[in-house]
Design an enzyme around this catalytic site. Structure first.
Site, PDB file in Angstrom:
ATOM      1  CG  MET A 121      -1.913  -1.198   1.149  1.00  0.00           C
ATOM      2  SD  MET A 121      -3.458  -0.894   1.981  1.00  0.00           S
ATOM      3  CE  MET A 121      -2.897  -0.588   3.652  1.00  0.00           C
ATOM      4  N   GLY A 122       2.164   1.094  -0.270  1.00  0.00           N
ATOM      5  CA  GLY A 122       3.044   2.254  -0.401  1.00  0.00           C
ATOM      6  C   GLY A 122       3.515   2.807   0.929  1.00  0.00           C
ATOM      7  CG  HIS A 137       6.818  -1.950   2.288  1.00  0.00           C
ATOM      8  ND1 HIS A 137       6.740  -0.827   3.082  1.00  0.00           N
ATOM      9  CD2 HIS A 137       5.568  -2.476   2.275  1.00  0.00           C
ATOM     10  CE1 HIS A 137       5.500  -0.670   3.505  1.00  0.00           C
ATOM     11  NE2 HIS A 137       4.770  -1.655   3.046  1.00  0.00           N
ATOM     12  CB  SER A 166       2.847   2.509   6.207  1.00  0.00           C
ATOM     13  OG  SER A 166       3.536   1.670   5.291  1.00  0.00           O
TER      14      SER A 166
HETATM   15  P1  AMP Z   1       1.433  -2.920   3.489  1.00  0.00           P
HETATM   16  O1  AMP Z   1       1.977  -1.862   2.585  1.00  0.00           O
HETATM   17  O2  AMP Z   1       1.403  -2.520   4.931  1.00  0.00           O
HETATM   18  O3  AMP Z   1       0.127  -3.490   2.990  1.00  0.00           O
HETATM   19  O4  AMP Z   1       2.471  -4.119   3.439  1.00  0.00           O
HETATM   20  C1  AMP Z   1       2.850  -4.714   2.219  1.00  0.00           C
HETATM   21  C2  AMP Z   1       3.631  -5.964   2.506  1.00  0.00           C
HETATM   22  O5  AMP Z   1       4.802  -5.643   3.269  1.00  0.00           O
HETATM   23  C3  AMP Z   1       2.848  -6.986   3.335  1.00  0.00           C
HETATM   24  O6  AMP Z   1       3.095  -8.286   2.835  1.00  0.00           O
HETATM   25  C4  AMP Z   1       3.407  -6.801   4.718  1.00  0.00           C
HETATM   26  O7  AMP Z   1       3.339  -7.958   5.524  1.00  0.00           O
HETATM   27  C5  AMP Z   1       4.851  -6.458   4.408  1.00  0.00           C
HETATM   28  N1  AMP Z   1       5.453  -5.743   5.551  1.00  0.00           N
HETATM   29  C6  AMP Z   1       4.995  -4.600   6.122  1.00  0.00           C
HETATM   30  N2  AMP Z   1       5.757  -4.278   7.192  1.00  0.00           N
HETATM   31  C7  AMP Z   1       6.693  -5.256   7.311  1.00  0.00           C
HETATM   32  C8  AMP Z   1       7.750  -5.507   8.231  1.00  0.00           C
HETATM   33  N3  AMP Z   1       8.016  -4.694   9.256  1.00  0.00           N
HETATM   34  N4  AMP Z   1       8.512  -6.608   8.041  1.00  0.00           N
HETATM   35  C9  AMP Z   1       8.264  -7.464   7.011  1.00  0.00           C
HETATM   36  N5  AMP Z   1       7.270  -7.287   6.116  1.00  0.00           N
HETATM   37  C10 AMP Z   1       6.489  -6.195   6.257  1.00  0.00           C
END
Ligand code: AMP
Length: 281
Positions: A30-31, A37, A186
């Site tokens: 989601m950026g 990420h 984020s």
């Molecule tokens: P999001 O942008 O929050 O939807 O996350 C996108 C992807 O990044 C998802 O698969 C999350 O699980 C992964 N992600 C977000 N934060 C972390 C983190 N701290 N460590 C590992 N993966 C992450």
């Protein structure tokens, strides 16, 4: 690196890669990207010839009153970061590109999506499964990368791919933390300096649970109680859940054995944060 906004552009690009026999990895996000990420993108670059990062704040996974409008966005920074890590394309569609006004088809999972985050966010995983299905159909990747940070999401995506015979491999990547233990997110952006300090209670309680289990504690109740008490020492923290579930079915368990998932959701002020740990043999 290219930033593409339409389904057609992405499909055309992937077709050109396929014609040359190149493999494709997808990292759905989601950026407002951070090193969490980044770890997924780097893994994808390592394992595939070409990598697509999707940046899409998906409206269907936000419930009424959640932070859809407030969700942080910074495309310039995200583009520079993806480029520096070696990604080839960012897919950054408008919501109208992904959802026609008369959109009516959703992917809904039973059981796994009804516990943990599914209790307070009842439509969340329907939105996640739907958008990931769409992204898989658009990009047709060989592999897609998801973080263990969202452990329930990862379990649900794995189950969806299995149940619906989707032809790709799901790669899970470990949680990336700040130096002081806070899981990168984020949504950490929302925290005031005082709340940022208070948010450490999440990782501290996870580490406490990990330690108890490493020392032989088998009772989920005992671990949940100790973690709950720990979180409640922080006045700014309000518990959504402290749970121990089976790592595959996401259903609560009494006796801790691998693969168990210890997962928490805690509000710090108005910001809801999650953290977890996996119990392995
Ligand atoms: P999001 O942008 O929050 O939807 O996350 C996108 C992807 O990044 C998802 O698969 C999350 O699980 C992964 N992600 C977000 N934060 C972390 C983190 N701290 N460590 C590992 N993966 C992450």
């Amino acid at each position: 690196m290219k930033v593409l906004g339409t389904v057609k552009e992405v499909r055309d690009q992937v077709k050109r890669w396929r014609a040359r026999g190149l493999s494709v990895g997808l990292v759905p996000t989601m950026g407002f990207l951070h090193e969490g990420h980044g770890s997924l993108i780097s893994k994808a670059v390592e394992q595939n010839d070409r990598v697509v990062v999707s940046v899409f704040v998906n409206p269907t996974q936000f419930g009424p009153g959640e932070d859809l409008e407030a969700y942080p966005r910074d495309m310039d920074r995200d583009s520079a970061y993806c480029e520096s890590l070696g990604a080839n394309v960012i897919f950054h569609p408008e919501p109208s590109e992904m959802y026609d006004p008369d959109f009516t088809t959703y992917v809904n999972m039973e059981v796994l999506s009804e516990t943990l985050c599914g209790v307070t966010r009842p439509i969340h995983f329907r939105g996640v499964c739907t958008v990931c299905t769409k992204l898989f159909n658009i990009v047709k990747p060989d592999r897609a990368y998801f973080g263990q940070k969202d452990a329930q999401q990862l379990a649900i995506i794995r189950r969806m791919v299995r149940d619906l015979n989707m032809d790709l491999e799901i790669v899970g990547c470990p949680i990336v933390r700040e130096e002081d233990g806070l899981a990168k997110s984020s949504r950490n952006e929302y925290l005031s300096p005082e709340e940022r300090q208070a948010a450490l209670i999440l990782s501290q309680s996870i580490f406490l649970g990990e330690k108890m289990i490493a020392e032989g504690e088998k009772s989920a109740e005992a671990v949940k109680k100790a973690m709950t008490e720990k979180i409640n020492t922080e006045p700014l923290a309000e518990i959504d859940y402290v749970e121990v579930v089976d790592g595959v079915s996401m259903q609560p368990i009494d006796e801790i054995k691998a693969p168990a998932l210890v997962a928490i959701a805690v509000k710090i002020g108005r910001t809801r944060l999650i953290d977890n740990t996996i119990v392995s043999d």
